[in-house]
Design a protein around this motif. Sequence first.
Motif, PDB file in Angstrom:
ATOM      1  N   THR A 195      -1.943  -2.111   4.008  1.00  0.00           N
ATOM      2  CA  THR A 195      -1.685  -1.291   2.858  1.00  0.00           C
ATOM      3  C   THR A 195      -1.619   0.135   3.333  1.00  0.00           C
ATOM      4  O   THR A 195      -2.476   0.586   4.059  1.00  0.00           O
ATOM      5  CB  THR A 195      -2.809  -1.442   1.825  1.00  0.00           C
ATOM      6  OG1 THR A 195      -3.082  -2.827   1.689  1.00  0.00           O
ATOM      7  CG2 THR A 195      -2.406  -0.884   0.515  1.00  0.00           C
ATOM      8  N   SER A 196      -0.560   0.815   2.963  1.00  0.00           N
ATOM      9  CA  SER A 196      -0.485   2.225   3.293  1.00  0.00           C
ATOM     10  C   SER A 196      -0.966   2.995   2.083  1.00  0.00           C
ATOM     11  O   SER A 196      -0.440   2.830   1.001  1.00  0.00           O
ATOM     12  CB  SER A 196       0.941   2.609   3.608  1.00  0.00           C
ATOM     13  OG  SER A 196       1.434   1.744   4.590  1.00  0.00           O
ATOM     14  N   LEU A 197      -1.968   3.784   2.289  1.00  0.00           N
ATOM     15  CA  LEU A 197      -2.539   4.515   1.169  1.00  0.00           C
ATOM     16  C   LEU A 197      -2.170   5.975   1.265  1.00  0.00           C
ATOM     17  O   LEU A 197      -1.963   6.514   2.336  1.00  0.00           O
ATOM     18  CB  LEU A 197      -4.057   4.435   1.204  1.00  0.00           C
ATOM     19  CG  LEU A 197      -4.699   3.066   1.236  1.00  0.00           C
ATOM     20  CD1 LEU A 197      -6.187   3.240   1.371  1.00  0.00           C
ATOM     21  CD2 LEU A 197      -4.367   2.314  -0.019  1.00  0.00           C
ATOM     22  N   ARG A 198      -2.105   6.604   0.134  1.00  0.00           N
ATOM     23  CA  ARG A 198      -2.004   8.036   0.138  1.00  0.00           C
ATOM     24  C   ARG A 198      -3.265   8.539  -0.525  1.00  0.00           C
ATOM     25  O   ARG A 198      -3.591   8.180  -1.648  1.00  0.00           O
ATOM     26  CB  ARG A 198      -0.788   8.479  -0.669  1.00  0.00           C
ATOM     27  CG  ARG A 198      -0.586   9.964  -0.675  1.00  0.00           C
ATOM     28  CD  ARG A 198       0.603  10.303  -1.539  1.00  0.00           C
ATOM     29  NE  ARG A 198       0.404  11.566  -2.209  1.00  0.00           N
ATOM     30  CZ  ARG A 198       0.796  12.713  -1.706  1.00  0.00           C
ATOM     31  NH1 ARG A 198       1.413  12.756  -0.564  1.00  0.00           N
ATOM     32  NH2 ARG A 198       0.584  13.827  -2.375  1.00  0.00           N
ATOM     33  N   ARG A 199      -3.994   9.329   0.205  1.00  0.00           N
ATOM     34  CA  ARG A 199      -5.275   9.799  -0.324  1.00  0.00           C
ATOM     35  C   ARG A 199      -5.255  11.296  -0.503  1.00  0.00           C
ATOM     36  O   ARG A 199      -4.568  12.011   0.199  1.00  0.00           O
ATOM     37  CB  ARG A 199      -6.401   9.519   0.684  1.00  0.00           C
ATOM     38  CG  ARG A 199      -6.804   8.109   0.749  1.00  0.00           C
ATOM     39  CD  ARG A 199      -7.855   7.972   1.823  1.00  0.00           C
ATOM     40  NE  ARG A 199      -8.125   6.571   2.063  1.00  0.00           N
ATOM     41  CZ  ARG A 199      -8.917   5.845   1.275  1.00  0.00           C
ATOM     42  NH1 ARG A 199      -9.509   6.397   0.243  1.00  0.00           N
ATOM     43  NH2 ARG A 199      -9.115   4.590   1.541  1.00  0.00           N
ATOM     44  N   TYR A 235       7.681  10.022  -3.655  1.00  0.00           N
ATOM     45  CA  TYR A 235       8.508  10.088  -2.451  1.00  0.00           C
ATOM     46  C   TYR A 235       7.773   9.510  -1.252  1.00  0.00           C
ATOM     47  O   TYR A 235       8.337   8.788  -0.431  1.00  0.00           O
ATOM     48  CB  TYR A 235       8.936  11.538  -2.173  1.00  0.00           C
ATOM     49  CG  TYR A 235      10.203  11.911  -2.919  1.00  0.00           C
ATOM     50  CD1 TYR A 235      11.442  11.409  -2.500  1.00  0.00           C
ATOM     51  CD2 TYR A 235      10.160  12.725  -4.033  1.00  0.00           C
ATOM     52  CE1 TYR A 235      12.600  11.724  -3.196  1.00  0.00           C
ATOM     53  CE2 TYR A 235      11.310  13.043  -4.731  1.00  0.00           C
ATOM     54  CZ  TYR A 235      12.541  12.541  -4.308  1.00  0.00           C
ATOM     55  OH  TYR A 235      13.676  12.831  -4.988  1.00  0.00           O
ATOM     56  N   HIS A 236       6.492   9.853  -1.157  1.00  0.00           N
ATOM     57  CA  HIS A 236       5.684   9.357  -0.042  1.00  0.00           C
ATOM     58  C   HIS A 236       5.668   7.819  -0.024  1.00  0.00           C
ATOM     59  O   HIS A 236       5.968   7.199   0.993  1.00  0.00           O
ATOM     60  CB  HIS A 236       4.265   9.912  -0.206  1.00  0.00           C
ATOM     61  CG  HIS A 236       3.311   9.508   0.867  1.00  0.00           C
ATOM     62  ND1 HIS A 236       2.908  10.373   1.858  1.00  0.00           N
ATOM     63  CD2 HIS A 236       2.665   8.337   1.106  1.00  0.00           C
ATOM     64  CE1 HIS A 236       2.066   9.749   2.661  1.00  0.00           C
ATOM     65  NE2 HIS A 236       1.898   8.503   2.225  1.00  0.00           N
ATOM     66  N   GLU A 237       5.376   7.239  -1.178  1.00  0.00           N
ATOM     67  CA  GLU A 237       5.286   5.778  -1.232  1.00  0.00           C
ATOM     68  C   GLU A 237       6.644   5.116  -1.034  1.00  0.00           C
ATOM     69  O   GLU A 237       6.755   4.086  -0.373  1.00  0.00           O
ATOM     70  CB  GLU A 237       4.646   5.319  -2.545  1.00  0.00           C
ATOM     71  CG  GLU A 237       3.178   5.712  -2.712  1.00  0.00           C
ATOM     72  CD  GLU A 237       2.308   5.342  -1.523  1.00  0.00           C
ATOM     73  OE1 GLU A 237       2.602   4.357  -0.824  1.00  0.00           O
ATOM     74  OE2 GLU A 237       1.330   6.075  -1.274  1.00  0.00           O
ATOM     75  N   GLY A 259       8.935   6.231   0.737  1.00  0.00           N
ATOM     76  CA  GLY A 259       9.172   6.314   2.176  1.00  0.00           C
ATOM     77  C   GLY A 259       8.619   5.090   2.894  1.00  0.00           C
ATOM     78  O   GLY A 259       9.318   4.429   3.678  1.00  0.00           O
ATOM     79  N   HIS A 260       7.342   4.769   2.599  1.00  0.00           N
ATOM     80  CA  HIS A 260       6.743   3.578   3.201  1.00  0.00           C
ATOM     81  C   HIS A 260       7.516   2.321   2.803  1.00  0.00           C
ATOM     82  O   HIS A 260       7.842   1.477   3.628  1.00  0.00           O
ATOM     83  CB  HIS A 260       5.308   3.378   2.694  1.00  0.00           C
ATOM     84  CG  HIS A 260       4.295   4.338   3.232  1.00  0.00           C
ATOM     85  ND1 HIS A 260       4.107   4.547   4.574  1.00  0.00           N
ATOM     86  CD2 HIS A 260       3.385   5.118   2.604  1.00  0.00           C
ATOM     87  CE1 HIS A 260       3.121   5.422   4.742  1.00  0.00           C
ATOM     88  NE2 HIS A 260       2.670   5.788   3.553  1.00  0.00           N
ATOM     89  N   ALA A 261       7.774   2.211   1.497  1.00  0.00           N
ATOM     90  CA  ALA A 261       8.321   0.958   0.963  1.00  0.00           C
ATOM     91  C   ALA A 261       9.744   0.718   1.451  1.00  0.00           C
ATOM     92  O   ALA A 261      10.127  -0.414   1.756  1.00  0.00           O
ATOM     93  CB  ALA A 261       8.275   0.983  -0.562  1.00  0.00           C
ATOM     94  N   SER A 294      -4.696   9.272   6.340  1.00  0.00           N
ATOM     95  CA  SER A 294      -5.129   7.940   6.776  1.00  0.00           C
ATOM     96  C   SER A 294      -3.987   7.190   7.451  1.00  0.00           C
ATOM     97  O   SER A 294      -4.216   6.360   8.325  1.00  0.00           O
ATOM     98  CB  SER A 294      -5.693   7.140   5.600  1.00  0.00           C
ATOM     99  OG  SER A 294      -4.702   6.913   4.636  1.00  0.00           O
ATOM    100  N   ASP A 295      -2.749   7.488   7.054  1.00  0.00           N
ATOM    101  CA  ASP A 295      -1.596   6.882   7.729  1.00  0.00           C
ATOM    102  C   ASP A 295      -1.595   7.258   9.200  1.00  0.00           C
ATOM    103  O   ASP A 295      -1.403   6.421  10.083  1.00  0.00           O
ATOM    104  CB  ASP A 295      -0.272   7.401   7.138  1.00  0.00           C
ATOM    105  CG  ASP A 295      -0.064   6.951   5.701  1.00  0.00           C
ATOM    106  OD1 ASP A 295      -0.700   5.967   5.306  1.00  0.00           O
ATOM    107  OD2 ASP A 295       0.738   7.583   5.000  1.00  0.00           O
ATOM    108  N   ILE A 296      -1.827   8.531   9.440  1.00  0.00           N
ATOM    109  CA  ILE A 296      -1.721   9.027  10.806  1.00  0.00           C
ATOM    110  C   ILE A 296      -2.835   8.473  11.678  1.00  0.00           C
ATOM    111  O   ILE A 296      -2.638   8.137  12.839  1.00  0.00           O
ATOM    112  CB  ILE A 296      -1.705  10.565  10.798  1.00  0.00           C
ATOM    113  CG1 ILE A 296      -0.374  11.005  10.184  1.00  0.00           C
ATOM    114  CG2 ILE A 296      -1.874  11.129  12.188  1.00  0.00           C
ATOM    115  CD1 ILE A 296      -0.276  12.456   9.906  1.00  0.00           C
TER     116      ILE A 296
END
Length: 639
Positions: A9-13, A438-440, A442-444, A520-522
């Motif tokens: 799961t890629s989270l954006r925090r 946009y961030h999500e 990007g992942h998706a 957290s992605d990085i």
Amino acid sequence: MTHRLHRQTSLRRTTQVAASGLLTASWFMLQSLVALPPAIAQAERDEQQLSYGEFLQRVDAGEVERVDIDPNRGVADVVLKGDAEDAEPREVILFSGDGRNPELIQRLRSQNVDVEVRPEGEGNAIAWIATNTLLVMVLVFGLLMILRRSASGAGGAMNFGRSRARFQMEAKTGVQFDDVAGIEEAKEELQEVVSFLKNPEKFTAVGARIPRGVLLVGPPGTGKTLLAKAIAGEAGVPFFSISGSEFVEMFVGVGASRVRDLFKKAKENAPCIVFIDEIDAVGRQRGTGIGGGNDEREQTLNQLLTEMDGFEGNSGIIVIAATNRVDVLDSALLRPGRFDRQVTVDLPTYRGRLDILKVHARNKKMDEAVSLEAIARRTPGFSGAELANLLNEAAILTARRRKDSITMEDVEDAIDRITIGLSLTPLLDSNRKRMTAYHEVGHALLTTLLENSDELNKVTIIPRSGGVEGFTQSLPNEDVIDSGLYTRNWLFDRITVALGGLAAEAEIFGDLEVTTGAGSDIKQVTNLARQMVTLYGMSDLGPVALESMGGEVFLGRNLMPRSEYSEAMASKIDQQVRAIANHAYTRARQILRENRPLIDHLVDRLLEVETMEGNEFRQIVSQYTHIPDKKLTQPIAAS
Ligand code: ADP
Ligand code: ZN
Ligand code: MG
């Protein structure tokens, strides 16, 4: 590679600011507590005040009837002539020392004013002292309670561990092997122990020595305690249990005496099972450990070893201990005649998860349409306890939604709740929400377009507790997970997807506008890339293991990674890690740049619906570009 990798799961925090210390808060509370009484007194009298000057004037004019001086507070209560009998006296704030100011008193006397000076330490001062005394008493009382608690924790200072035995005995555990699922190998090995307990003659007749101790090794929540209980349940013998952490007490000698008590009781009730949970708490290597040797622990451990050695040929007691840190155990514990059998209880595979789900679904009302297979597929890396908890959470959600059976939706929501956090109300702030979208996306989008990455399950911008602003979830391929083998392509695509959020932010809003939401992605990217370089030989440095894998992480060996390389190599590793990350980042940005209109479309839709299922997402993508078939990531052939 750890099982944690499975939780894709890629989270954006949001960045979290640490809460200010509790200590400061309580300090403020204390302060205001002490300061409160005078402050209140002050406020109450405000209306009835007289200035010092006015007071002197009134004295000189002979209008003052009576003055009551309180040197402690530095005030005088003044009653004027003509004041009503029951009226509040007026308060005058005196200047320092004026309480015993002979001049003032003389002046009052000369006007025939009735003067009274309260002795020191009376009146309000008493209230002050009372408050403070009370406070001190509360503190002392609290301290006493704490002391008492730890003393009774140690079995009481007076009756060292005797009376209140801290071990539990269950005559019948009521747990059967049927209740334990998904760890078939461990169960099979332990079936033998049940036979030992049931008919020891069969074994002793041919001269076999019955094992005294069995060590269950595995991560938390995999069912070690349950398994031990099941053995007792199947054999129909009593179950004694104690936790290693309870041995480590304040008073030296308590742990040892408790061990003695435990085994004494066990012998009276043989045949039986003695279960020692968290044995690593007492059974660590002697003479080592942080903070030097621990006398208490050593004594306890020695007592335990003595007891185990003291079993007669066949006393009918089998000691089962559980730990997740077999590497730190004292080697004396692992000698034949002690815990000579080790049974590994690992996290369940897909099949195991399915079986565990079946066990826990038995007493729950599940909707017909719920597929336990689908749940098992969605929960790689879950332990038995986590699966049990998952179904329970789902049942709670169902009850809250006033439905009478658990649906797939409830289970899905429970999974997200457990793995990511409670869902919160959607953001209103449109700028921030846009950025997150946009961030999500990007992942998706990268998840969808990269052929080695897993299937997109959903993408959402509904925030979750713990500062999660949105997440993208993919469904891992179960074969790959259970084999635990990943290809270089898979890893590289995974890194690219993880950088997709940051890449999208940079593409759309510019390099300087990227947010801390990708933190957290990085971190994940760095970990993965580092593992590729140092563990799996997947870089230009070649197929060398630069860091010892040291078994599973849960065994604790990875706590302090041993670096077996030079400074020069360390900087080469850093270079390689950076090269992988940079390469993936460039690739992510390029793919996103080429799909700008698609991204805008997806973001608009996501802002509208807030959660998009994989199918809908793919449907939009397919209007713009070709979606490659997923390469079924085949596990690397050689094991
Ligand atoms: P451990 O002792 O390994 O930390 P526990 O035995 O205390 O784990 O497991 C806690 C709970 O999780 C159990 O009471 C049971 O409900 C559930 N559980 C764990 N593993 C299993 C399993 N293999 N089969 C069925 N239930 C399990
Ligand atoms: Zn992200
Ligand atoms: Mg346990």
